[in-house]
Design an enzyme around this catalytic site. Structure first.
Site: not given
Ligand code: SAJ
Length: 435
Positions: A211, A125, A265
């Site tokens: 991205k 990225t 990410c």
């Molecule tokens: N979080 C919140 N509120 C929400 C969702 C997430 O506070 O409603 C917080 C989580 O606790 C965490 C952070 O945000 O600390 C990130 O959470 P995430 O669900 O986005 O998980 P990630 O960081 O693993 O995001 C990845 C990303 N995928 C890639 O980069 C390929 C993201 O784009 C995806 O949307 C996410 O996974 C997914 O939903 O699978």
């Protein structure tokens, strides 16, 4: 067309893609600077700490079949038909610029070794404009070749998610940003061997923006939920009830407020996007969203201070339980976790911390505590990560037991895990993000 490929950078991105191409019958040579990781792989062992269904077995299979091996030097690029780059691209908050050291070093070594006609695919990225202003010039300078004529160049960003590395690689659509149509078409030829999703071709710059925007979009959505949580706290309504009712309205999908945003990410891609547009456009909302999400751990500390003050106490003389260090529930990954600034801030204010996370062995080389040990004698319980193991604490029976084992009955709820009214009825001082 493609017989042998090299994959530079054997991490969450590089290993699954290398193994998948080998499984598909290509000869794959992985290149990584870490000797012990290279040795691990050549012994058929999956070297990363995430549990990935099917990946360790597939790695062992392709290593045993001599379809995949790892080395530390770049000579293997000399006869590679394609070279994929998936090295880390962290963002240095201090200097407010991406740290491209690994990327530049990889591009330089590839340039020195690559053969005419090879396809270079950058999966890491990167900030918009990086392909055209940094990587293409390095590759052309080091190889003496011309991109588009003597070699082909694409940006093919990954969508990995620890725990679903293989699944995402196989099933999700991918964007292939080509220097030119020929490069994009070659990229499609290559990736259709591993990806069942649709391959969308575009130019390199658009792919860089797509991205970083995917994750920036999510950062802004979460920041909206967090700002609304702060508003609801201050006017005395429960943001989670508000969210439920708002989402009943068609076309609304408000995300979930909480103790903060972690991971590798979401926390950095908006910084890359803003960096890429600097000098041409200064986004306001995107930068503010990052600040709001970074404020949530600070707000958690404010809630702790406020609850202790109500009991005539201060952080300095308190024993505080931290429940959850990971950035996501039920995983052991705590990169950029909001728990880290909360722990640092409470320690700085003089608290004695008792930290529990069932998915993490050690933090700063120190072992963590069991749930019961972390809660005993506590002056405040701070819930940061909604691991399943913590769910049962919220039941009335367990809350009563909890109350008997703590010094001071205070609960700070960062993930809406507890029923605030029940906690208060049982004699707890309760604070919850957005409640
Ligand atoms: N979080 C919140 N509120 C929400 C969702 C997430 O506070 O409603 C917080 C989580 O606790 C965490 C952070 O945000 O600390 C990130 O959470 P995430 O669900 O986005 O998980 P990630 O960081 O693993 O995001 C990845 C990303 N995928 C890639 O980069 C390929 C993201 O784009 C995806 O949307 C996410 O996974 C997914 O939903 O699978």
């Amino acid at each position: 067309m493609f017989k042998k490929i090299c994959v530079v950078g054997l991490g969450y991105v590089g290993i699954p893609v290398a193994v998948k191409f080998a499984k598909g019958g290509l000869f794959v040579v992985g290149i990584d600077i870490l000797r012990n990781k290279v040795d691990e792989i050549n012994n058929g062992n999956y070297p990363l700490d995430s549990t990935e269904p099917g990946l360790p077995e597939m790695l062992r299979e392709v290593v045993d079949k001599r379809l995949f091996r790892a080395v530390t030097e770049y000579g293997e690029c000399k006869d590679a038909d394609a070279i994929l780059v998936s090295v880390e691209t962290p963002f240095s908050k201090e200097d407010n610029v991406p740290n491209y050291k690994a990327l530049e070093s990889a591009a330089t070594s590839i340039g020195k070794n690559m053969k005419k006609g090879t396809l270079i695919s950058i999966e890491s990225t990167i900030a918009p404009m990086t392909m055209g202003t940094l990587l293409q010039p390095i590759l052309e300078k080091e190889s003496g070749m011309k991109a588009g004529e003597d070699f082909y160049l694409i940006h093919c960003p990954e969508r990995v998610m620890p725990g679903k590395l293989l699944y995402n690689l196989e099933k999700l659509d991918r964007v292939i940003g080509g220097l030119d149509d020929k490069s994009a078409e070659l990229g499609k030829e290559l990736y259709k061997r591993v990806c069942e999703g649709t391959l969308h071709t575009t130019d390199m710059l658009t792919a860089e923006v797509v991205k970083t925007t995917e994750n920036t979009y999510r950062d802004v959505e979460i920041a909206f939920a967090n700002e609304l949580a702060l508003l609801c706290e201050n006017i005395g309504v429960d943001v989670y009830e508000v969210r439920d009712l708002v989402n009943k309205s068609p076309g609304r999908n408000m995300l979930v407020p909480g103790a903060g945003v972690g991971g590798h990410c979401i926390t950095k891609d908006s910084l890359l996007l803003v960096h890429g547009s600097s000098g041409r456009f200064e986004p306001k909302m995107i930068k503010l969203a990052r600040q709001i999400n970074d404020y949530m751990p600070v707000h958690m500390i404010e809630l702790v201070q406020d609850a202790l003050k109500e009991k005539g106490m201060s952080v300095a003389s308190s024993v505080i339980t931290i429940l959850g260090v990971s950035y996501l529930p039920n995983v052991g990954d705590y990169r950029n976790s909001p728990a880290l600034p909360i722990i640092e801030g409470l320690r700085r204010d003089g608290a004695t911390l008792k930290i529990c996370d069932p998915h993490i062995e050690k933090l700063d080389k120190k072992g963590l505590l069991s749930i019961d040990d972390s809660i005993a004698e506590s002056d405040a319980i701070v819930l940061i990560t909604a691991h399943n193991e913590f769910m049962e604490l919220a039941g009335e029976k367990n809350l009563k037991k909890l109350k008997d084992s703590v010094n001071t009955p205070i609960i700070i709820d960062g993930r809406n895990m507890f029923d605030g009214d029940l906690c208060k009825r049982l004699g707890f001082t309760y604070r919850g993000v957005g409640k």
